[in-house]
Design a protein around this motif. Structure first.
Motif, PDB file in Angstrom:
ATOM      1  N   HIS A  36       0.829  -1.222   0.000  1.00 52.66           N
ATOM      2  CA  HIS A  36       0.000   0.000   0.000  1.00 52.66           C
ATOM      3  C   HIS A  36       0.859   1.267   0.000  1.00 52.66           C
ATOM      4  CE1 HIS A  36      -4.173  -1.527   0.958  1.00 52.66           C
ATOM      5  NE2 HIS A  36      -3.452  -2.605   1.239  1.00 52.66           N
ATOM      6  N   ASP A  82      -7.901  -2.107  -0.381  1.00 56.77           N
ATOM      7  CA  ASP A  82      -8.641  -3.178   0.291  1.00 56.77           C
ATOM      8  C   ASP A  82     -10.136  -2.951   0.103  1.00 56.77           C
ATOM      9  OD1 ASP A  82      -6.307  -4.317   1.217  1.00 56.77           O
ATOM     10  OD2 ASP A  82      -6.356  -3.224   3.127  1.00 56.77           O
ATOM     11  N   HIS A 114      -7.788  -7.841  -1.154  1.00 56.93           N
ATOM     12  CA  HIS A 114      -6.731  -6.845  -1.378  1.00 56.93           C
ATOM     13  C   HIS A 114      -6.465  -6.857  -2.885  1.00 56.93           C
ATOM     14  CE1 HIS A 114      -2.535  -5.085  -0.441  1.00 56.93           C
ATOM     15  NE2 HIS A 114      -2.621  -5.201  -1.752  1.00 56.93           N
TER      16      HIS A 114
HETATM   17 ZN   LIG Z   1      -4.280  -4.592   1.695  1.00 58.15          ZN
END
Ligand SMILES: [Zn+2]
Length: 272
Positions: A113, A120, A224
């Protein structure tokens, strides 16, 4: 409804002053004019990223914190997927978790990230009788799709969750590399799609893209999603790791004056 606002930070000025002050470990890595996703998702930063609003017509974030920055391809993808869901299932709202922080780099609770290419997504949840339950992000489900919260049973909504996967993979503007999810839930999703005769090419791609990573949590409580680097100059200093699926094409990158990321550069971008 346009839910993206673009932040025009005076990045060169900001970077120059911070570099002079010696407070950036990656000073010397960033060139004048760099923008977008630099480095990898776990050793990278995000310059001048798009900023998603806290809520749109068909999505909202399930946490108040502002980790809503991503490259244009990612913020656009999230909005298009939420619109598809809203069209298929009127009243449906896609719940979003973290993208990246402003400027990218390390954020707590995540290994990646960092460079605006990860997001997410919460799972859709139903009651045991199939009635939609709203606002239960981060529910954990076993391989049979059963979940439990405060003594109340609930189910993994295979239909809506498959439609999320399908919309992500079918999107023609952004290219999805991974959708991390547990082995058991992957099997449930593919089974649902096959039983309902969904597009076989999407199912074939999903069999590769849906994946339980070996080096992190099993992802039994959220998806994700990771997208590839953008084409051309915008992706010149962005680095893909892992497989490039056979159906993914990158337009030839034109000769760019920008330097490629060396291993030394990537190390400098690992801010933790
Ligand atoms: Zn994630």
């Amino acid at each position: 409804m346009i839910a993206v606002t673009r932040r025009y930070l005076p990045v060169p000025v900001l970077l120059a002053s911070m570099m002079i002050a010696g407070c950036l470990p990656w000073a010397g890595v960033v060139d004048r004019g760099d923008t977008g996703s630099l480095g990898t998702t776990s050793r990278g930063i995000l310059l001048d990223g798009d900023h998603l609003a806290a809520r749109g017509e068909h999505f909202r974030f399930y946490r108040a914190r502002d980790r809503r920055y991503g490259i244009r391809e990612l913020t656009g993808l999230v909005q298009r997927v939420s619109e598809t869901l809203g069209r298929e299932f009127p009243g449906t709202v896609l719940l979003l978790g973290d993208l990246s922080g402003q400027g990218g780099g390390f954020i707590s609770e995540h290994h990646s990230h960092r460079s605006g290419r990860d997001v997410d997504l919460a799972f859709f949840v139903t009651s045991p009788s199939g009635k939609a339950i709203h606002g239960w992000p981060l529910m954990r489900f076993d391989r049979f799709g059963a979940g439990l919260r405060e003594e109340k049973s609930c189910r993994f909504d295979a239909e809506k969750n498959w439609m999320v996967v399908e919309a992500l993979i079918a999107d023609e503007e952004s290219r999805v590399q991974w959708i991390f999810v547990s082995h058991g839930l992957k099997a449930l999703l593919l089974e649902w799609a096959l039983n309902h005769e969904r597009d076989i090419e999407i199912i074939r791609r999903a069999a590769s893209i849906l994946h339980q990573p070996g080096d992190s949590a099993s992802h039994d409580d959220h998806f994700h999603v990771r997208i590839y680097c953008p084409d051309g100059a915008a992706g010149a200093r962005c680095k893909n790791l892992g497989p490039v699926w056979p159906w993914v094409e990158f337009r030839a990158t034109q000769a760019s004056p920008l330097r490629e990321m060396s291993d030394k550069d990537l190390l400098a971008l690992a801010l933790d």
